[in-house]
Structure formats: C-alpha cells, structure tokens
Design an enzyme around this catalytic site. Structure first.
Site, PDB file in Angstrom:
ATOM      1  N   HIS A 138       0.850  -1.194   0.000  1.00 17.05           N
ATOM      2  CA  HIS A 138       0.000   0.000   0.000  1.00 17.05           C
ATOM      3  C   HIS A 138       0.881   1.237   0.000  1.00 17.05           C
ATOM      4  CE1 HIS A 138      -3.431   2.591   0.830  1.00 17.05           C
ATOM      5  NE2 HIS A 138      -2.623   3.242   1.657  1.00 17.05           N
TER       6      HIS A 138
ATOM      7  N   ARG B 235     -14.139  13.710   8.977  1.00 15.14           N
ATOM      8  CA  ARG B 235     -12.784  14.297   9.050  1.00 15.14           C
ATOM      9  C   ARG B 235     -12.590  15.315   7.940  1.00 15.14           C
ATOM     10  NH1 ARG B 235      -9.176   9.350   8.303  1.00 15.14           N
ATOM     11  NH2 ARG B 235      -7.491  10.866   8.271  1.00 15.14           N
TER      12      ARG B 235
ATOM     13  N   SER C   8      -7.286   4.500   9.554  1.00 16.77           N
ATOM     14  CA  SER C   8      -8.092   4.466   8.336  1.00 16.77           C
ATOM     15  C   SER C   8      -7.474   3.515   7.309  1.00 16.77           C
ATOM     16  CB  SER C   8      -8.183   5.894   7.780  1.00 16.77           C
ATOM     17  OG  SER C   8      -8.647   5.909   6.464  1.00 16.77           O
TER      18      SER C   8
ATOM     19  N   LYS D 194      -8.670  -0.928   6.499  1.00 14.80           N
ATOM     20  CA  LYS D 194      -9.029  -1.459   5.184  1.00 14.80           C
ATOM     21  C   LYS D 194      -8.045  -2.545   4.747  1.00 14.80           C
ATOM     22  CE  LYS D 194      -9.230   2.824   3.943  1.00 14.80           C
ATOM     23  NZ  LYS D 194      -9.363   4.174   3.461  1.00 14.80           N
TER      24      LYS D 194
HETATM   25  N1  URA Z   1      -5.837   7.266   2.930  1.00 18.77           N
HETATM   26  C1  URA Z   1      -6.820   6.670   3.659  1.00 18.77           C
HETATM   27  O1  URA Z   1      -7.311   5.622   3.300  1.00 18.77           O
HETATM   28  N2  URA Z   1      -7.211   7.283   4.800  1.00 18.77           N
HETATM   29  C2  URA Z   1      -6.691   8.432   5.232  1.00 18.77           C
HETATM   30  O2  URA Z   1      -7.087   8.911   6.274  1.00 18.77           O
HETATM   31  C3  URA Z   1      -5.691   9.036   4.457  1.00 18.77           C
HETATM   32  C4  URA Z   1      -5.278   8.430   3.306  1.00 18.77           C
END
Ligand code: URA
Length: 447
Positions: free
Chosen positions: A82, A168, A183, A187
């Site tokens: 990522h 946010r 965040s 995922k």
């Molecule tokens: N990418 C994300 O998935 N979340 C964030 O808060 C910032 C970048």
C-alpha cells in the site's frame, strides 16, 4: 458510559481504553452519538494524538464494523502493498503482476485519486472496459486463478472508516497521524493478508511533507499491523518530484506497460525492486513461520535479481494480460497501447532557461495535471482518463533554453485553466548551473 466523558478524557490527554473506543465507534455507526460529538472527539485526537494501544483499538473496531475477507483456502502467502499516495505513483500496477508471477497472492483493494494525488483505480479504469467494482466472490475467484486482483473499496469493508472519513474531511481533521493510520490499516487488515509492505511517501507531493511525520506514520502503521498478526514493514520513499515520466491515468498505464516490457525510469526501477524484494521476503517469513528481522543485503539482492528475471522472461507482462482479461478489460492494449484514451490536444511547456533542473515540485505537477482534467478537486467528480503530463525532464537533467520540460495532454480548451496549469507547473521548477547530486528515492526502512 457517556460520549461527553470520553471527549473530555481525550481533551485532557488521558489514554482511552479499548471499551471507550468501541463505545464511540459503535455509537457513531448506529447514530446514537451525534456527529457534533464525534467531530469534537476527532479534534481532540488531532491535537493530542493517540497511543499505539489506542490506535490499534481504533483500527480493530473500524475493521470489525464491516466484512473481513476469508482467504484461508488460498495456501500461498497473501501479501499486499500500500502506498500512502503521491504524484505519478503507478507502482502497484507494475508490482502486483510482477510479484504475483513469483507465486504470491496479492489481494489489493485500492482507492481513487483526490486533489493532486492519483489513485490506482482511476488509472486502471482508463483501460477500455476494465471493471474494478467486482463482487468479493469474483475477486476471490480471480485471486485463485491468476494470483492477483485489484478492486475498489466495497461498502461492506470498514464502513466506520467511510463515515469517519466523511466527517474528518469537513472538520479539518484528516491530517492526523493516528487517524490516517487507523483508516488505512482497517481497510488493509480486512483483506485477510499475512503480510503488508507500506510505501510511505514523503515530500511535497505526499500526505507527509517531512521526514519526521513520515517516520511517525510509518512506525504507527507497522506497530498496528504487527500487533494484528500481519507481518508489516514500511519503506519511506521520496515524493518531492513525481515518480516516473508520466502523471495522469491513461499516460501512466502506458508507462506501466512499457515498464513490464522491461524499460523503466531509474526511480520506478528502484521503487519496484525495494518494495518487491520486501514482499518476497515477507512471503518467505510467512512460509518459514519466522519473525521479521532486517534481512541481509545479499538476500535482498537475490530477490531483486529474481524480480528482474520475471520481467525479462515476460512472466510479469503475461500476468498483467491475464489480469486485464479476468477483469473484463481488453488485453490487446498491451500490444496496442494507443487503444488507451489519448488526449487530442498537446502543448509543450518550456521554462526558457538553460541549466540543470534542481527542483520539480510534485504537488504543483499533480495539481497542474488535475487542472488539465486528470484529477478531481472533490470526491465523486468525473475525470478525463486521457489528460495528463508527460515529463521530458526530471531533477538532474540538463535543459536547453528552447527545450520543453514537459508536454501537457488535454481536451478542454479553456485557455485560463491551461495558463493556470502551465504557470503552476513552471513555478515548481528550479534551474541552476550546477548539476545536483543524484539521490536515492529510498529514505528509510521501518520494521
Ligand atoms: N488514505 C486513507 O485511506 N485514509 C486516510 O485517512 C488518508 C489516506
């Protein structure tokens, strides 16, 4: 328990418990706690930060708010990569077929671009007919058949993140390291992976503008990943100038195809080899049930050689073709890249000064590309897959007085916008008499 008391606790910089965080996330998702209280909580986190335990608990509750993929019947190591995002960052699209062709499964759930940064999903969708909104069942089928698949975020993965990110975004609390870490990691942990390599970008084109913040974000995500049982490593890499020679979706896909055929810029090669070698190393640690230690340079050298062989013998390119076909795209783009949308208008951008390029501000290049139509100012806006910038020069290159530094590709003839994009691009370039020292894009590895 009351939301008021938990906001006060965070405001006073005291550590929240797992139960406190669960109460806030569950209450937010079920609309029992109103947005104004969660907004206030987010601002308290923005100012006071979170401990590793708090960030891990937040990640876990965000992850548990949705579906977690069960890939247990795939016996191969499942490793993802990522990037925290940048300008011209097309690395996932080269790396996924390359590493998958070595016998590793890569279940990649990717995002779209916003502002000056690009997104893997937008780039992929510039391939005619290619679909990224697949069902999880289809995603798993492709993973089993091909070894990698790339899909867009589904509504049932980490829904708490989606709702929280929306808040946010309007409360000026996006730029908080624990909130970004939770965040991203909620995922990634939902993908059912055994290992994760994080490319934490640092510089003007990245979320993290300085090395101090980049290190902090990398450390937080590595700790959260490892404490969730996923072998996690982070590589901090430079994003002060764009990566590779193209910025813009279709242009970047063409650059990826050229790279998979064996021709790539030095910075792309360096990025591919470091991240790819780490993915192979994590896969070996998973197979051998070993914990992560800093590998020897000999071992990393062998992984790099293996990756270069998989490009040279055509395995990586073949894997990319299989993937395009499996996701409903047209694999003939590999032999005929002109099938990928191309803008009808072009303009050469000339700085008009002779010397060595010493600076090329990534954020300005990314924003200029967005103005040409390649990116979106707000979430959900349409984009032009064929627009973007071809960089003819990068930092360290010599430029003559009449030479262009870049070519703009665009369809929208709005002269004011075009001038704005050109002025912005040129304002990010510095030219000097002395050739700057060549720098590696690899800044640091965090384990
Ligand atoms: N990418 C994300 O998935 N979340 C964030 O808060 C910032 C970048």
């Amino acid at each position: 328990m009351r939301a008021y008391d938990l906001i006060k606790k965070k405001r006073d910089n005291k550590e929240l418990t797992r139960e406190d965080i669960e109460f806030l996330i569950t209450g937010f998702l079920t609309n029992k706690i109103p947005d104004y209280q969660i907004s206030s909580f987010l601002m308290a986190v923005y100012f006071n930060g979170m401990s590793v335990n708090e960030t891990s608990a937040l990640t876990e509750h965000m992850l548990n708010s949705g579906r977690k993929l069960d890939l247990s019947d795939i016996s191969l190591p499942k490793i993802d990569k990522h990037s925290t995002g940048g300008v011209g960052d097309k690395i996932s699209l080269i790396l996924a077929p390359l590493v998958a062709s070595s016998g590793i499964t890569i279940p990649m759930i990717a995002g779209r671009g916003l502002g000056h940064t690009g997104g893997t999903i937008d780039k992929l969708e510039s391939i005619p007919e290619l679909r990224t909104n697949l069902s999880v069942e289809n995603f798993i089928k492709i993973l089993k058949n091909i070894g990698f698949s790339i899909i867009s975020q589904t509504d049932d993965i980490a829904p708490a993140d989606k709702k929280l990110y929306g808040l946010r975004d309007v409360t000026a609390t996006v730029e908080s390291i624990p909130l970004i870490a939770a965040s991203i990691m909620s995922k990634k942990l939902a993908e059912g992976i055994n290992g994760l390599v994080l490319d934490v970008k640092c510089g003007s084109g990245a979320f993290m503008k300085n090395i101090h913040d980049a290190k902090k974000l990398a450390r937080t995500m590595v700790d959260v990943g490892n404490s969730a049982g996923v072998k996690t490593a982070a590589i901090i890499t430079d994003m002060s100038q764009p990566l590779g020679n193209t910025v813009g979706n279709g242009l970047e896909i063409k650059e990826c195809i050229t790279a998979l055929k064996g021709t790539m810029s030095e910075d792309i090669k360096e990025n591919i080899l470091i991240l790819g070698s780490w993915m192979l190393y994590l896969a070996d640690c998973v197979r051998e049930k070993k914990s992560l230690l800093m590998p020897s340079s000999d071992r990393m050298e062998k992984y790099s050689e293996k990756l270069l062989r998989l490009i040279e013998d055509g395995s990586a390119l073949k894997k990319f073709s299989e993937f395009i076909k499996a996701q409903n795209g047209d694999p003939s783009v590999i032999e005929n890249p002109e099938l990928i949308a191309s803008a009808v208008k072009t303009r050469e951008i000339k700085p008009g000064i002779m010397g060595y390029i010493t600076k090329m501000d990534a954020e300005k290049v990314g924003t200029a590309s967005m103005l040409l139509g390649a990116g979106r100012k707000k979430q959900g806006e349409p984009i032009d897959y064929s627009a973007g910038i071809l960089l003819l020069k990068k930092i360290g290159d010599f430029i003559d007085k009449n030479e262009p530094a870049a070519v703009f590709y665009y369809n929208n003839d709005d002269k004011i916008l075009l001038k704005e994009a050109a002025d912005l691009f040129l304002s990010g370039i510095e030219i000097n008499d002395l050739k700057p020292e060549k720098k590696s894009i690899i800044i640091e590895v965090i384990l």
